[in-house]
Design an enzyme around this catalytic site. Structure first.
Site, mmCIF file in Angstrom:
data_model
loop_
_atom_site.group_PDB
_atom_site.id
_atom_site.type_symbol
_atom_site.label_atom_id
_atom_site.label_comp_id
_atom_site.label_asym_id
_atom_site.label_seq_id
_atom_site.Cartn_x
_atom_site.Cartn_y
_atom_site.Cartn_z
ATOM 1 N N ASP A 1 -9.774 -3.095 1.456
ATOM 2 C CA ASP A 1 -9.870 -2.575 2.830
ATOM 3 C C ASP A 1 -11.256 -1.965 2.981
ATOM 4 O O ASP A 1 -11.663 -1.108 2.186
ATOM 5 C CB ASP A 1 -8.760 -1.529 3.042
ATOM 6 C CG ASP A 1 -8.707 -1.000 4.464
ATOM 7 O OD1 ASP A 1 -9.763 -0.622 5.005
ATOM 8 O OD2 ASP A 1 -7.590 -0.953 5.042
ATOM 9 N N GLU B 1 -3.058 -2.700 -2.598
ATOM 10 C CA GLU B 1 -4.220 -2.175 -1.872
ATOM 11 C C GLU B 1 -4.637 -0.781 -2.341
ATOM 12 O O GLU B 1 -3.915 0.190 -2.136
ATOM 13 C CB GLU B 1 -3.881 -2.128 -0.373
ATOM 14 C CG GLU B 1 -5.023 -1.638 0.497
ATOM 15 C CD GLU B 1 -4.653 -1.604 1.982
ATOM 16 O OE1 GLU B 1 -3.474 -1.833 2.317
ATOM 17 O OE2 GLU B 1 -5.549 -1.338 2.798
ATOM 18 N N TRP C 1 0.865 -1.184 0.000
ATOM 19 C CA TRP C 1 0.000 0.000 0.000
ATOM 20 C C TRP C 1 0.892 1.221 0.000
ATOM 21 O O TRP C 1 1.844 1.293 0.778
ATOM 22 C CB TRP C 1 -0.922 0.058 1.230
ATOM 23 C CG TRP C 1 -1.625 1.382 1.279
ATOM 24 C CD1 TRP C 1 -2.656 1.799 0.489
ATOM 25 C CD2 TRP C 1 -1.282 2.508 2.111
ATOM 26 N NE1 TRP C 1 -2.984 3.100 0.786
ATOM 27 C CE2 TRP C 1 -2.160 3.556 1.779
ATOM 28 C CE3 TRP C 1 -0.328 2.728 3.100
ATOM 29 C CZ2 TRP C 1 -2.110 4.808 2.384
ATOM 30 C CZ3 TRP C 1 -0.269 3.984 3.721
ATOM 31 C CH2 TRP C 1 -1.163 4.999 3.365
ATOM 32 N N HIS D 1 -8.677 -6.407 4.182
ATOM 33 C CA HIS D 1 -8.326 -5.640 5.367
ATOM 34 C C HIS D 1 -9.655 -5.268 6.002
ATOM 35 O O HIS D 1 -10.304 -4.313 5.588
ATOM 36 C CB HIS D 1 -7.549 -4.371 5.001
ATOM 37 C CG HIS D 1 -6.073 -4.583 4.934
ATOM 38 N ND1 HIS D 1 -5.167 -3.566 4.780
ATOM 39 C CD2 HIS D 1 -5.339 -5.726 5.040
ATOM 40 C CE1 HIS D 1 -3.944 -4.066 4.776
ATOM 41 N NE2 HIS D 1 -4.017 -5.368 4.921
ATOM 42 N N LYS E 1 -7.102 2.710 -2.406
ATOM 43 C CA LYS E 1 -7.726 3.568 -1.388
ATOM 44 C C LYS E 1 -8.362 4.753 -2.087
ATOM 45 O O LYS E 1 -7.800 5.287 -3.037
ATOM 46 C CB LYS E 1 -6.647 4.027 -0.408
ATOM 47 C CG LYS E 1 -7.174 4.797 0.785
ATOM 48 C CD LYS E 1 -6.048 5.036 1.798
ATOM 49 C CE LYS E 1 -6.608 5.672 3.065
ATOM 50 N NZ LYS E 1 -5.594 5.795 4.120
ATOM 51 N N ASP F 1 -12.496 8.767 8.994
ATOM 52 C CA ASP F 1 -11.481 7.800 9.407
ATOM 53 C C ASP F 1 -11.846 6.400 8.933
ATOM 54 O O ASP F 1 -12.988 5.965 9.072
ATOM 55 C CB ASP F 1 -11.335 7.799 10.928
ATOM 56 C CG ASP F 1 -10.323 6.751 11.354
ATOM 57 O OD1 ASP F 1 -9.137 6.967 11.072
ATOM 58 O OD2 ASP F 1 -10.717 5.721 11.907
ATOM 59 N N ASP G 1 -10.308 3.566 9.951
ATOM 60 C CA ASP G 1 -9.576 2.577 10.742
ATOM 61 C C ASP G 1 -10.072 2.394 12.171
ATOM 62 O O ASP G 1 -9.275 2.284 13.095
ATOM 63 C CB ASP G 1 -8.082 2.951 10.764
ATOM 64 C CG ASP G 1 -7.467 2.865 9.373
ATOM 65 O OD1 ASP G 1 -7.323 1.749 8.866
ATOM 66 O OD2 ASP G 1 -7.156 3.916 8.791
ATOM 67 N N ASP H 1 -7.332 -4.485 9.825
ATOM 68 C CA ASP H 1 -6.543 -3.263 9.698
ATOM 69 C C ASP H 1 -7.268 -2.097 10.354
ATOM 70 O O ASP H 1 -8.190 -1.537 9.778
ATOM 71 C CB ASP H 1 -6.267 -2.947 8.216
ATOM 72 C CG ASP H 1 -5.387 -1.711 8.070
ATOM 73 O OD1 ASP H 1 -4.795 -1.277 9.067
ATOM 74 O OD2 ASP H 1 -5.297 -1.176 6.943
ATOM 75 N N HIS I 1 -11.749 1.850 2.659
ATOM 76 C CA HIS I 1 -11.120 2.554 1.542
ATOM 77 C C HIS I 1 -12.052 2.902 0.394
ATOM 78 O O HIS I 1 -11.609 3.082 -0.729
ATOM 79 C CB HIS I 1 -9.942 1.741 1.014
ATOM 80 C CG HIS I 1 -8.741 1.782 1.907
ATOM 81 N ND1 HIS I 1 -7.498 1.380 1.520
ATOM 82 C CD2 HIS I 1 -8.607 2.206 3.194
ATOM 83 C CE1 HIS I 1 -6.645 1.529 2.518
ATOM 84 N NE2 HIS I 1 -7.303 2.028 3.544
HETATM 85 C C1 RNT Z 1 -3.707 2.534 4.798
HETATM 86 C C2 RNT Z 1 -3.865 1.094 4.466
HETATM 87 C C3 RNT Z 1 -2.772 0.220 4.953
HETATM 88 C C4 RNT Z 1 -2.313 0.604 6.338
HETATM 89 C C5 RNT Z 1 -1.356 -0.369 6.969
HETATM 90 C C6 RNT Z 1 -0.682 0.204 8.166
HETATM 91 O O1 RNT Z 1 -4.803 3.278 4.478
HETATM 92 O O2 RNT Z 1 -5.102 0.634 4.923
HETATM 93 O O3 RNT Z 1 -3.168 -1.096 4.882
HETATM 94 O O4 RNT Z 1 -3.393 0.769 7.208
HETATM 95 O O5 RNT Z 1 -0.488 -0.839 6.035
HETATM 96 ZN ZN ZN Z 2 -5.493 -1.442 4.851
#
Ligand code: RNT
Ligand code: ZN
Length: 421
Positions: A262, A229, A188, A289, A231, A297, A299, A329, A265
């Site tokens: 993810d 990955e 990523w 993820h 985003k 956010d 995460d 993640d 994302h």
């Molecule tokens: C970031 C990605 C990635 C990170 C990690 C730390 O937006 O999701 O996967 O969160 O690699």
């Molecule tokens: Zn991620």
């Protein structure tokens, strides 16, 4: 009645209830027991890592909260992971970032990392029968300070990150060789624009070319699986992300790589659950993820809500865990970090269990064109006694059912993390 007896009795009743609608709970428990979840190491220390130069996070990533006791050394992080793993049923994997190598206090730049920096992790994983996954760390570094890495306009900076990612693949292959299970190595990069770019094409051409360089060396698939990955946006790259969803889907299809989806994302109302069956038509494998986006956010700690149930349901209904590899993640420093892992992994497993216990009549109703029955059965299924089956799963794996695990985290906090200065 003891808790164990209550759980066993409740399970027997639940098993009968499920059997009456054609669901084999024993089969579901056996399947769940062998689905590994990859625990992201970076929840344990707020994505700090162990480089001697440890700088600010950057790359659009942000960890909020200042709960005491984050892991500061590899030994502490492994102890915290051990603490979490004892509270999670089943056997799992651990997902490392390149910045978590053991560099002996020496400055080892990202283009110098080697498998030897990770022997402590390999030994630890080997002793516990854990698989390892890996990621190059393309952020939190002076050469990523302007938010560009593999797509950087400067060829020297691009080469630096290409070399880093190449070495990360070799480390991933070393993990796979040592542990006898392929290491998913996920790239990523944060590259993107805060404001409207005048040229979106050139950076994407540079990223594709750089990735081709990264992946040039053939490494055995039984040791290494490459993932990339996408985003939609990050902090500071709100207007355009070079590695968008379309960019990477095309890249993966043409280069035969795993697509990492993810959950945080995409657009806030867009779910990755619906994407799995589409992507699996064109790619053999997907990496997840599992995360939880909340407004800006992406995460937050994974909770057991509609989004998670939907993801797990599609994992089971489409590819299964052999084709869809599950990692987590998120990073939350506002609660106990071990609890954050335990909550997320257990929730992922609960959602998978619910999917494994889905009444077959739902699919049958759809196949018969009875959409009334499909909706009725989907809704009634939500009140089936999945919790009783989950409790039995925990008991059988010698892990606390229900909130019992929290007391273990509290005593670990009292004896270990709470004593860290
Ligand atoms: C970031 C990605 C990635 C990170 C990690 C730390 O937006 O999701 O996967 O969160 O690699
Ligand atoms: Zn991620």
């Amino acid at each position: 009645m003891s808790i164990a007896t209550t759980i066993a009795t409740a399970y027997d009743i639940a098993a009968d209830r499920y059997a009456a609608i054609g669901v084999d709970t024993e089969q579901a428990l056996q399947t769940l027991a062998v689905i590994p979840i990859s625990l992201h190491c970076w929840q344990g220390d707020d994505v700090q890592g162990f480089e001697s130069a440890g700088g600010s996070l950057g790359g659009g990533l942000a960890v909020t909260g200042n709960y005491p006791g984050r892991a500061r050394t590899p030994a502490e992080l492994r102890a915290d992971l051990d603490a979490a793993l004892t509270l999670i049923p089943g056997r799992h994997r651990v997902n490392l970032h390149a910045s978590y190598g053991e560099f002996g206090g020496r400055p080892v730049d990202r283009d110098q990392i080697e498998p030897g920096h990770f022997t402590g992790w390999i030994d630890w994983a080997q002793e516990r029968g854990l698989g390892l996954d890996f990621n190059p760390t393309c952020f939190a570094h002076p050469k990523a300070a302007d938010g560009f890495t593999l797509a950087h306009a400067d060829a020297g900076i691009r080469s630096f990150w290409i070399e880093h990612c190449r070495r990360a693949r070799r480390i991933g292959a070393a993990f796979g060789a040592a542990l006898g299970t392929p290491c998913v190595t996920n790239v990523w990069v944060p590259d993107g624009f805060k404001d409207t770019p005048a040229d979106r094409l050139a950076p994407r051409e540079r990223l594709a070319a750089a990735l081709d360089e990264v992946f040039r060396e053939p490494l055995p698939p039984e040791q290494l699986r490459d993932a990339v990955e996408p985003k939609l946006f990050g902090i500071g790259s709100e207007s355009c992300t070079v590695g968008s969803a379309e960019f990477y889907l095309g890249y993966c299809i043409t280069r035969g790589k795993l697509l990492c989806l993810d959950a945080g994302h995409f657009h806030p109302t867009e779910s990755i659950a619906d994407k799995l069956s589409s992507v699996l038509l064109y790619l053999p494998e997907i990496l997840l993820h599992v995360s939880r986006g909340v407004r800006w956010d992406s995460d937050h700690v994974v909770t057991l809500g509609d989004d998670l149930f939907a993801i797990a349901r599609e994992v089971i209904a489409t590819g299964g865990p052999e084709r869809i590899r599950i990692g987590l993640d998120y990073f939350d420093a506002s609660i106990h970090r071990v609890a954050a892992w335990v909550i997320g992994v257990r929730n992922m497993q609960k959602a998978l269990l619910a999917a494994l216990l889905e009444p077959p009549a739902i699919r049958a109703a759809e196949a018969a064109g009875d959409l009334t029955a499909r909706l009725a059965l989907q809704e009634e299924a939500k009140m089936l006694p999945v919790g009783a089956v989950w409790d039995a799963f925990c008991e059988r794996h010698d892990v606390a059912a229900g909130e019992g695990w929290l007391a273990a985290v509290r005593s670990y906090e009292r004896d270990v993390t709470g004593r860290r200065a």
